[in-house]
Write a protein that holds these residues in place. Structure first.
Motif, PDB file in Angstrom:
ATOM      1  N   HIS A  75       0.825  -1.214   0.000  1.00 48.45           N
ATOM      2  CA  HIS A  75       0.000   0.000   0.000  1.00 48.45           C
ATOM      3  C   HIS A  75       0.856   1.259   0.000  1.00 48.45           C
ATOM      4  CE1 HIS A  75       0.928  -0.310   4.330  1.00 48.45           C
ATOM      5  NE2 HIS A  75       0.681   0.981   4.380  1.00 48.45           N
ATOM      6  N   LYS A  76       2.145   1.148   0.401  1.00 48.89           N
ATOM      7  CA  LYS A  76       3.003   2.328   0.429  1.00 48.89           C
ATOM      8  C   LYS A  76       3.428   2.766  -0.976  1.00 48.89           C
ATOM      9  CE  LYS A  76       4.942   1.250   4.986  1.00 48.89           C
ATOM     10  NZ  LYS A  76       6.179   0.919   5.748  1.00 48.89           N
ATOM     11  N   THR A  77       3.437   1.832  -1.913  1.00 46.85           N
ATOM     12  CA  THR A  77       3.923   2.154  -3.265  1.00 46.85           C
ATOM     13  C   THR A  77       2.811   2.175  -4.313  1.00 46.85           C
ATOM     14  OG1 THR A  77       4.392  -0.176  -3.758  1.00 46.85           O
ATOM     15  CG2 THR A  77       6.158   1.118  -2.741  1.00 46.85           C
ATOM     16  N   ILE A  78       1.590   1.869  -3.918  1.00 43.49           N
ATOM     17  CA  ILE A  78       0.516   1.745  -4.899  1.00 43.49           C
ATOM     18  C   ILE A  78       0.259   3.055  -5.647  1.00 43.49           C
ATOM     19  CG2 ILE A  78      -1.294   2.229  -3.203  1.00 43.49           C
ATOM     20  CD1 ILE A  78      -1.530  -0.163  -6.208  1.00 43.49           C
ATOM     21  N   LEU A  79       0.358   4.208  -4.964  1.00 47.60           N
ATOM     22  CA  LEU A  79       0.116   5.485  -5.631  1.00 47.60           C
ATOM     23  C   LEU A  79       1.179   5.752  -6.699  1.00 47.60           C
ATOM     24  CD1 LEU A  79      -1.500   8.072  -5.905  1.00 47.60           C
ATOM     25  CD2 LEU A  79      -0.108   9.080  -4.080  1.00 47.60           C
TER      26      LEU A  79
END
Length: 524
Positions: free
Chosen positions: A125-129
């Protein structure tokens, strides 16, 4: 009775009305209430770019209410993601270096391949953006360059595991094509999907909707070659493409400068090569009349029924001469004709060469360079030169050494203004291209199109041959295929009936034998 031309005119008028209605209602119903929720550049483009509005209308079947909802959602997303300002600097370098998402190669229909190597995407979830920004970066980069030409998504699931499944990321990719970039999806080729992901892709199908589900193509190493030829497939897919992703720089759309203007001589017979080169110097360019242009358009587009005999006469009379292209792309430095596609004759037609016409519309000298995705196939004359203010330059493009033209091949025209005192010799041009800033270079891409042989298609009936139009021939082929398919199905059904009858007969005999045996034992 309505003619094709009248129907086309009515369709165009109706489309123009729909576009005007979309613009008017968007301004009144959406823009007036909350103008700050959209990027002004997108709003401006909506008012000026008919093709952009039409792509949203097309995706919503010309239903204006649905189109407006789609525009609202798309424009809000574009501002939220700052799509118009996405550059390489907005993406973490490690994400660009890993090679999980990139554009490279073409499918058999000539659509660009958009590669998603799923094994590099670990759910986090930390790299999804950042991953979403990378998808948007590539799609926006491609959309600005090609303006409506679809892409084929290559969803490579080889070497993936359960930790690679990220349904939020998959939903985002689907939304990109459903809402944010309408009309850009040709198909999604899913390669080597593990059985453990079957349940996940059932969910994906529900997101796509019934129309888009048909665009999903599940393939293995053998089946993937139905959609992409081996030259653009990596070895693990059974292909021969030596391409290895690396960064920097970004993949430059596979364009390369031709090896030399006369082509790589080693790949063809030297005598025929010299003959071609000498004949190239003797041939003259001629401008065809309006009547000939109309006839040529009929031959290429096949929009009006024309007898094959007439077409053959027209083709034969022009086969040895170049045709001035008819459509024009109006760029800021150069007008380029044709606008989108280079038309090459098929091997049977014998019409090998085609022409690109560049016209300088500036007050300065414009340097130009021609690059291609298949430099081993073509001779380009000239491929690196300059054009004086107001002048035109004819560029001759010819397949080299009998090599076949492919719809996957592309040409890139690059142009840049030169200072008035600059020299235009080979050395000066080489130095100029090394120093000119990228943002000062105009680029335009051309696809290749093969015009099939115009030999008449005939059908013999009672020893009499008669000519048919391409459409009639195509229809009869389709009908014949349908009949063959129906016969095959009838044969299958007949075989099943025979088998079923034999089974019933066997069961009946067994039943009778059982009954006789039972009574024999009972009364003995």
């Amino acid at each position: 009775m309505s003619t094709p031309a009248t129907m086309a005119e009515c369709h165009a008028q109706n489309k123009t009305k729909l576009i005007s209605e979309v613009r008017r209602r968007f301004e009144v119903e959406y823009l007036t209430e909350k103008p700050d929720k959209y990027d002004p550049r997108d709003v401006e483009r909506l008012q000026q770019d008919d093709n952009w509005v039409e792509s949203y209308l097309f995706w919503r079947h010309d239903v204006v209410d649905e189109t407006l909802k789609m525009l609202d959602e798309s424009f809000q997303w574009r501002k939220e993601m700052a799509v118009n300002d996405l550059t390489e600097s907005c993406i973490p370098r490690w994400l660009l270096e890993i090679g999980g998402i990139y554009l490279h190669g073409y499918d058999k229909e000539g659509n660009k391949l958009f590669w998603i190597r799923v094994k590099y995407h670990i759910k986090d979830h930390k790299t999804i953006l950042d991953k979403k920004k990378l998808i948007a970066f590539w799609l926006e980069r491609y959309a600005k360059r090609e303006n409506g030409k679809p892409v084929t998504v290559m969803f490579d699931l080889s070497e993936t595991g359960i930790n690679c499944i990220d349904m939020d990321f998959v939903r985002f990719i689907i939304n990109c094509f459903k809402v944010y970039y309408p009309k850009y999806l040709s198909k999604i080729v899913i390669f080597d999907m593990p059985w453990i992901m079957n349940a996940a892709f059932k969910i994906v199908k529900s997101w796509l909707g019934p129309e888009a589900v048909s665009l999903l193509k599940f393939t293995s190493k053998n089946e993937v070659q139905e959609y992409v030829s081996v030259e653009y497939l990596p070895p693990h897919m059974g292909g021969t493409d030596p391409f290895k992703y690396s960064y920097p720089p970004l993949v430059d759309d596979d364009f390369q400068t031709p090896l030399c203007e006369n082509g790589p001589i080693a790949s063809e017979d030297e005598a025929s090569s010299k003959e071609d080169i000498e004949s190239d110097g003797k041939e003259t360019l001629e401008t065809i009349s309006n009547e000939e242009q109309t006839a040529l358009l009929k031959k290429i587009n096949l929009t009006e029924p024309t007898s094959k005999a007439e077409e053959n006469e027209k083709v034969d009379s022009k086969m040895k001469a170049f045709k001035k292209p008819l459509s024009v792309f109006k760029g800021p430095l150069l007008h380029i004709s044709p606008a989108e596609e280079l038309y090459f004759g098929s091997t049977e037609s014998g019409e090998k060469k085609t022409l690109i016409v560049l016209t300088n519309v500036t007050k300065n000298i414009v340097a130009f360079k021609v690059r291609t995705t298949a430099p081993e196939k073509y001779r380009v004359k000239p491929s690196n030169s300059s054009c004086d203010p107001g002048a035109s330059v004819d560029i001759v493009v010819s397949p080299h050494g009998g090599l076949a033209v492919s719809a996957q091949d592309r040409f890139l025209i690059m142009g840049a203004e030169m200072e008035q005192l600059s020299g235009t010799g080979p050395a000066e041009l080489t130095q100029f291209w090394k120093e000119v800033p990228r943002n000062k270079v105009m680029e335009h891409r051309l696809r290749c199109h093969i015009v099939e042989s115009s030999k008449p298609t005939t059908l013999t009936l009672k020893d009499n041959a008669f000519n048919m139009s391409d459409k009639t021939s195509e229809d009869m082929c389709l009908q014949l295929n349908r009949l063959l398919e129906s016969n095959r199905k009838l044969e299958d059904q007949l075989q099943r009936c025979i088998w079923f009858q034999q089974l019933l007969l066997s069961l009946t005999v067994l039943s009778l034998a059982f009954v006789i045996s039972f009574f024999y034992l009972l009364y003995s």
